[in-house]
Write a protein that holds these residues in place. Structure first.
Motif, short mmCIF file in Angstrom:
data_model
loop_
_atom_site.label_atom_id
_atom_site.label_comp_id
_atom_site.label_asym_id
_atom_site.label_seq_id
_atom_site.Cartn_x
_atom_site.Cartn_y
_atom_site.Cartn_z
N GLY A 72 45.14 41.61 32.19
CA GLY A 72 45.76 40.55 32.97
C GLY A 72 46.02 40.97 34.41
N MET A 73 46.46 42.20 34.61
CA MET A 73 46.71 42.67 35.98
C MET A 73 45.41 42.82 36.76
SD MET A 73 49.94 45.30 35.71
CE MET A 73 49.36 46.25 34.30
N VAL A 74 44.33 43.18 36.05
CA VAL A 74 43.01 43.22 36.69
C VAL A 74 42.61 41.82 37.14
CG1 VAL A 74 40.54 43.49 36.22
CG2 VAL A 74 42.14 45.31 35.59
N ALA A 75 42.81 40.83 36.26
CA ALA A 75 42.47 39.45 36.61
C ALA A 75 43.27 38.99 37.82
CB ALA A 75 42.73 38.53 35.41
N ARG A 76 44.53 39.35 37.87
CA ARG A 76 45.37 38.97 39.01
C ARG A 76 44.86 39.60 40.30
NH1 ARG A 76 51.99 39.75 39.39
NH2 ARG A 76 52.24 38.79 41.45
N ALA A 77 44.51 40.89 40.24
CA ALA A 77 43.99 41.58 41.43
C ALA A 77 42.69 40.93 41.90
CB ALA A 77 43.76 43.06 41.12
N MET A 78 41.84 40.57 40.96
CA MET A 78 40.59 39.92 41.32
C MET A 78 40.85 38.58 42.01
SD MET A 78 38.39 40.71 37.85
CE MET A 78 37.05 39.61 38.30
N ALA B 122 48.47 38.07 33.97
CA ALA B 122 47.59 37.59 35.04
C ALA B 122 48.34 36.74 36.07
CB ALA B 122 46.44 36.78 34.45
N SER B 123 49.55 36.30 35.73
CA SER B 123 50.40 35.57 36.68
C SER B 123 49.66 34.38 37.30
CB SER B 123 50.91 36.52 37.76
OG SER B 123 51.88 35.89 38.57
N ARG B 124 49.17 33.49 36.43
CA ARG B 124 48.51 32.25 36.81
C ARG B 124 47.09 32.43 37.35
NH1 ARG B 124 53.56 31.64 38.84
NH2 ARG B 124 52.89 31.70 41.01
N ALA B 125 46.52 33.60 37.16
CA ALA B 125 45.09 33.76 37.48
C ALA B 125 44.27 33.30 36.27
CB ALA B 125 44.77 35.21 37.83
N VAL C 123 36.36 34.88 31.34
CA VAL C 123 36.00 36.21 30.82
C VAL C 123 34.83 36.10 29.86
CG1 VAL C 123 36.78 37.99 29.20
CG2 VAL C 123 38.21 37.38 31.13
N THR C 124 33.90 37.07 29.97
CA THR C 124 32.80 37.17 29.01
C THR C 124 32.92 38.49 28.26
OG1 THR C 124 31.39 37.99 30.81
CG2 THR C 124 31.17 35.67 30.19
N LEU C 125 32.58 38.48 26.97
CA LEU C 125 32.72 39.64 26.09
C LEU C 125 31.36 40.24 25.77
CD1 LEU C 125 35.34 38.31 23.51
CD2 LEU C 125 35.76 39.77 25.51
N ILE D 223 43.80 51.18 35.79
CA ILE D 223 42.62 50.34 35.94
C ILE D 223 42.86 49.24 36.96
CG2 ILE D 223 41.10 48.70 34.80
CD1 ILE D 223 41.38 50.26 32.27
N ALA D 224 44.01 48.58 36.86
CA ALA D 224 44.30 47.48 37.78
C ALA D 224 44.39 47.98 39.22
CB ALA D 224 45.60 46.78 37.38
#
Length: 255
Positions: free
Chosen positions: A23-29, A55-58, A65-67, A151-152
């Motif tokens: 989630g934090m990665v998604a937010r940073a992106m 992700a805080s609304r990201a 996301v793809t797996l 990672i984030a």
């Protein structure tokens, strides 16, 4: 909110453990306009409510996301890939800093190529095999006494350099010669398999116990060449010609 329409590098997380980190990665992106997040075999499965909360609304990044089961599958459609690592590797791959790496990514993506950045596990990063799938290595100028990054944090640094480079870039030339598209990873891996099969038949891998080392040296050398799709097709044709000539010679000997 929708994903940015601007082309950008794919962010690939290899076996991430915690939904919160994803989630934090998604937010940073999202902060810096990136939208293609790929997860390789996340430990706690997917989807993840912990990831969505962090992700805080990201949500646009989380929803897209793809797996993938393996890292090789996650980079198969990409033509140029960076591997992030803080550890020196037994590899001859070029090593870049984040600013230089993002300049390369901007140039390649601007030319229509598909690119990505590999990030490793929370505990031990990327395996040597995964680094081997990349074209170059990117590392951060951290204090060597404490080189570990979350990672984030690593994604944030690369995303920031991506965005800041876009905003600060001078206008390019009016026109350039169209570059040949670089070969995709799946085509390159297929070429390696074909080459190694032909070399096996020709007796190149001798002694047998050194086969893996010899094959890996060939792959490293040929990956650095950054073949275009037409170049790779030509090389496959050359190998097929040799295969045909060798089969014909064997047939004549047998007769």
């Amino acid at each position: 909110m929708s994903v940015s329409s601007e082309p950008s590098p794919a962010i690939i997380l290899c076996e991430p453990q915690l939904g919160e980190n994803i989630g934090m990665v998604a937010r940073a992106m999202a902060n810096f306009g990136l939208g293609d997040l790929r997860l390789v075999n996340p430990r706690d499965g997917w989807p993840s409510e912990k990831a969505r909360a962090a992700a805080s609304r990201a949500d646009h990044v989380i929803d897209a996301v793809t797996l993938y089961e393996t890292t090789a599958e996650a980079v198969a459609d990409l033509s140029f890939v960076y591997a992030t690592t803080a550890r020196p590797r037994d590899s001859f791959k070029p090593v870049r800093g984040p600013k230089e790496a993002n300049a390369t990514l901007r140039a390649r993506i601007g030319a229509g190529e598909s690119c990505g950045i590999l990030f490793g596990r929370e505990r031990f990063g990327l395996s040597n095999e995964e680094v081997g799938l990349a074209d170059e290595i990117v590392t951060f100028p951290v204090d060597p006494a404490f080189a570990s990054l979350n990672i984030a944090q690593a994604v944030l640094l690369m995303s920031y350099e991506w965005r800041s480079g876009l905003l600060g870039e001078a206008a390019g030339p009016r026109f350039t010669a169209p570059p040949a598209p670089q070969a995709k990873k799946e085509d390159l891996q297929s070429f390696f398999a074909h080459l190694e099969s032909s070399l096996e038949a020709a007796g190149y891998f001798y002694p047998p116990e050194k086969r893996e080392v010899l094959a890996q040296n060939l792959r490293t050398m040929l990956t650095k060449a950054a073949f275009s799709e037409p170049e790779l097709r030509s090389l496959r044709g050359v190998i097929r010609s040799f295969d045909h000539a060798a089969a014909k010679a064997r047939s004549s000997d047998g007769a």
